[in-house]
Design an enzyme around this catalytic site. Structure first.
Site, PDB file in Angstrom:
ATOM      1  N   GLY A  22       0.795  -1.240   0.000  1.00  0.00           N
ATOM      2  CA  GLY A  22       0.000   0.000   0.000  1.00  0.00           C
ATOM      3  C   GLY A  22       0.821   1.279   0.000  1.00  0.00           C
ATOM      4  O   GLY A  22       0.298   2.351   0.305  1.00  0.00           O
ATOM      5  N   SER A  23       2.103   1.205  -0.375  1.00  0.00           N
ATOM      6  CA  SER A  23       2.921   2.437  -0.344  1.00  0.00           C
ATOM      7  C   SER A  23       2.446   3.443  -1.393  1.00  0.00           C
ATOM      8  O   SER A  23       2.498   4.654  -1.160  1.00  0.00           O
ATOM      9  CB  SER A  23       4.406   2.109  -0.513  1.00  0.00           C
ATOM     10  OG  SER A  23       4.676   1.637  -1.807  1.00  0.00           O
ATOM     11  N   ASN A  24       2.000   2.965  -2.531  1.00  0.00           N
ATOM     12  CA  ASN A  24       1.468   3.907  -3.536  1.00  0.00           C
ATOM     13  C   ASN A  24       0.157   4.525  -3.061  1.00  0.00           C
ATOM     14  O   ASN A  24      -0.085   5.709  -3.279  1.00  0.00           O
ATOM     15  CB  ASN A  24       1.281   3.205  -4.882  1.00  0.00           C
ATOM     16  CG  ASN A  24       2.571   3.109  -5.646  1.00  0.00           C
ATOM     17  OD1 ASN A  24       3.056   4.089  -6.207  1.00  0.00           O
ATOM     18  ND2 ASN A  24       3.172   1.920  -5.633  1.00  0.00           N
ATOM     19  N   MET A  92      -3.551  -7.038  -7.281  1.00  0.00           N
ATOM     20  CA  MET A  92      -2.985  -8.173  -7.995  1.00  0.00           C
ATOM     21  C   MET A  92      -4.040  -9.139  -8.543  1.00  0.00           C
ATOM     22  O   MET A  92      -3.912 -10.359  -8.386  1.00  0.00           O
ATOM     23  CB  MET A  92      -1.985  -8.896  -7.096  1.00  0.00           C
ATOM     24  CG  MET A  92      -0.757  -8.043  -6.817  1.00  0.00           C
ATOM     25  SD  MET A  92      -0.071  -7.330  -8.352  1.00  0.00           S
ATOM     26  CE  MET A  92       1.588  -6.953  -7.846  1.00  0.00           C
ATOM     27  N   ARG A  93      -5.044  -8.577  -9.173  1.00  0.00           N
ATOM     28  CA  ARG A  93      -6.035  -9.406  -9.868  1.00  0.00           C
ATOM     29  C   ARG A  93      -6.341  -8.761 -11.199  1.00  0.00           C
ATOM     30  O   ARG A  93      -6.248  -7.538 -11.325  1.00  0.00           O
ATOM     31  CB  ARG A  93      -7.329  -9.511  -9.070  1.00  0.00           C
ATOM     32  CG  ARG A  93      -7.225 -10.383  -7.849  1.00  0.00           C
ATOM     33  CD  ARG A  93      -8.570 -10.424  -7.168  1.00  0.00           C
ATOM     34  NE  ARG A  93      -8.480 -10.999  -5.842  1.00  0.00           N
ATOM     35  CZ  ARG A  93      -8.698 -12.282  -5.566  1.00  0.00           C
ATOM     36  NH1 ARG A  93      -8.997 -13.124  -6.546  1.00  0.00           N
ATOM     37  NH2 ARG A  93      -8.610 -12.724  -4.342  1.00  0.00           N
ATOM     38  N   ASN A 109      -3.610   2.064 -13.920  1.00  0.00           N
ATOM     39  CA  ASN A 109      -2.755   1.086 -13.230  1.00  0.00           C
ATOM     40  C   ASN A 109      -1.314   1.565 -13.292  1.00  0.00           C
ATOM     41  O   ASN A 109      -0.926   2.272 -14.224  1.00  0.00           O
ATOM     42  CB  ASN A 109      -2.866  -0.280 -13.912  1.00  0.00           C
ATOM     43  CG  ASN A 109      -2.057  -1.347 -13.193  1.00  0.00           C
ATOM     44  OD1 ASN A 109      -2.062  -1.401 -11.953  1.00  0.00           O
ATOM     45  ND2 ASN A 109      -1.350  -2.180 -13.927  1.00  0.00           N
ATOM     46  N   HIS A 111       2.690   0.093 -13.121  1.00  0.00           N
ATOM     47  CA  HIS A 111       3.453  -1.150 -13.251  1.00  0.00           C
ATOM     48  C   HIS A 111       4.943  -0.829 -13.144  1.00  0.00           C
ATOM     49  O   HIS A 111       5.408   0.138 -13.752  1.00  0.00           O
ATOM     50  CB  HIS A 111       3.135  -1.827 -14.585  1.00  0.00           C
ATOM     51  CG  HIS A 111       3.778  -3.158 -14.705  1.00  0.00           C
ATOM     52  ND1 HIS A 111       3.309  -4.276 -14.043  1.00  0.00           N
ATOM     53  CD2 HIS A 111       4.888  -3.554 -15.368  1.00  0.00           C
ATOM     54  CE1 HIS A 111       4.105  -5.298 -14.303  1.00  0.00           C
ATOM     55  NE2 HIS A 111       5.067  -4.893 -15.109  1.00  0.00           N
TER      56      HIS A 111
HETATM   57  C1  GAR Z   1       4.050  -1.500  -7.131  1.00  0.00           C
HETATM   58  O1  GAR Z   1       5.425  -1.590  -7.425  1.00  0.00           O
HETATM   59  C2  GAR Z   1       3.239  -1.602  -8.392  1.00  0.00           C
HETATM   60  O2  GAR Z   1       3.864  -1.029  -9.501  1.00  0.00           O
HETATM   61  C3  GAR Z   1       3.122  -3.094  -8.558  1.00  0.00           C
HETATM   62  O3  GAR Z   1       2.872  -3.561  -7.264  1.00  0.00           O
HETATM   63  C4  GAR Z   1       3.585  -2.740  -6.344  1.00  0.00           C
HETATM   64  C5  GAR Z   1       2.654  -2.361  -5.221  1.00  0.00           C
HETATM   65  O4  GAR Z   1       3.361  -1.711  -4.196  1.00  0.00           O
HETATM   66  N1  GAR Z   1       2.069  -3.444  -9.473  1.00  0.00           N
HETATM   67  C6  GAR Z   1       2.166  -4.445 -10.357  1.00  0.00           C
HETATM   68  O5  GAR Z   1       3.112  -5.190 -10.422  1.00  0.00           O
HETATM   69  C7  GAR Z   1       0.972  -4.577 -11.283  1.00  0.00           C
HETATM   70  N2  GAR Z   1       1.225  -5.525 -12.321  1.00  0.00           N
HETATM   71  P1  GAR Z   1       2.577  -0.966  -3.047  1.00  0.00           P
HETATM   72  O6  GAR Z   1       1.514  -1.950  -2.526  1.00  0.00           O
HETATM   73  O7  GAR Z   1       3.598  -0.643  -2.009  1.00  0.00           O
HETATM   74  O8  GAR Z   1       1.943   0.263  -3.639  1.00  0.00           O
END
Ligand code: GAR
Length: 206
Positions: A22-24, A92-93, A109, A111
């Site tokens: 959840g950092s983003n 992640m779905r 999204n 990535h």
């Molecule tokens: C992030 O690095 C995001 O880009 C990636 O999951 C991580 C979530 O980090 N997303 C994917 O790989 C999508 N295919 P977070 O939970 O700390 O935000």
């Protein structure tokens, strides 16, 4: 397709969806509070128990965990919430085509690679182990595929020889936290249009 939203008195409401750390999500909430992103995070939606929930509690953001079947639960929730944007942040779905279709051009999204390289899970590790000299982040509209939607923004990062995987991850996350809020702001409030697969965003994100 054109996205011109006038800035009104009250900020547009967005929802963030996450499955993990959840950092983003936190970076997005903080950006709304620091005035970098003119929006209100109405709800965090998760599909499992994850650290993002703890962050939501600390930040005072409403959160909800999808019930089974999650697709139906999400369909109903989004119809009820009517957000201006649905922001996937480590969710992640793969969204079902019905939801993608109903919310087309309203789901973003992020990535952690320069798509179309290294789609799917563990992109940072895959890029590192492949030995790429340049990687980065991609922010895109969601379509029916896995990390295949029209690209809104990319930022490249040179991989230094002395970095281990953890250092690369840290640099990638820094980029994500810096740019995702800016791109969300530009999509909500800026001028953009779609030409084929190309997203033409008038704003310079940096
Ligand atoms: C992030 O690095 C995001 O880009 C990636 O999951 C991580 C979530 O980090 N997303 C994917 O790989 C999508 N295919 P977070 O939970 O700390 O935000």
């Amino acid at each position: 397709m054109c996205g011109v939203l006038q800035r009104g008195v009250s900020p547009p409401e967005i929802v963030v969806m996450a499955s993990g750390n959840g950092s983003n999500f936190e970076a997005i909430v903080r950006a709304t509070r620091e005035g970098l992103l003119f929006a209100r995070v109405k709800k965090l939606i998760v599909d499992r128990d994850c650290f993002a929930i703890e962050r939501a509690k600390r930040l005072g953001i409403d959160w909800v965990r999808l019930e089974k079947p999650w697709q139906r639960s999400l369909t109903n929730l989004l119809r009820e919430l009517q957000p201006s944007l649905v922001v996937l942040a480590g969710f992640m779905r793969v969204l079902p085509p019905e939801i993608v279709n109903e919310w087309r051009w309203k789901i973003l999204n992020i990535h952690p690679s320069l798509l179309p390289a290294f789609p799917g899970v563990e992109a940072i590790r895959k890029a590192y182990e492949y030995g790429v000299k340049v990687t980065g982040i991609t922010i895109h509209f969601v379509d029916e595929g896995v990390d295949t939607g029209p690209i809104i923004f990319q930022k490249a990062l040179e991989v230094r020889n002395e970095w281990d995987l953890e250092e690369l991850e840290n640099h990638i996350h820094e980029l994500e936290h810096r740019y995702y809020p800016r791109v969300i702001h530009a999509v909500l409030h800026g001028t953009w249009r779609i030409e084929g697969r190309r997203v033409i965003l008038e704003e310079d994100i940096g």
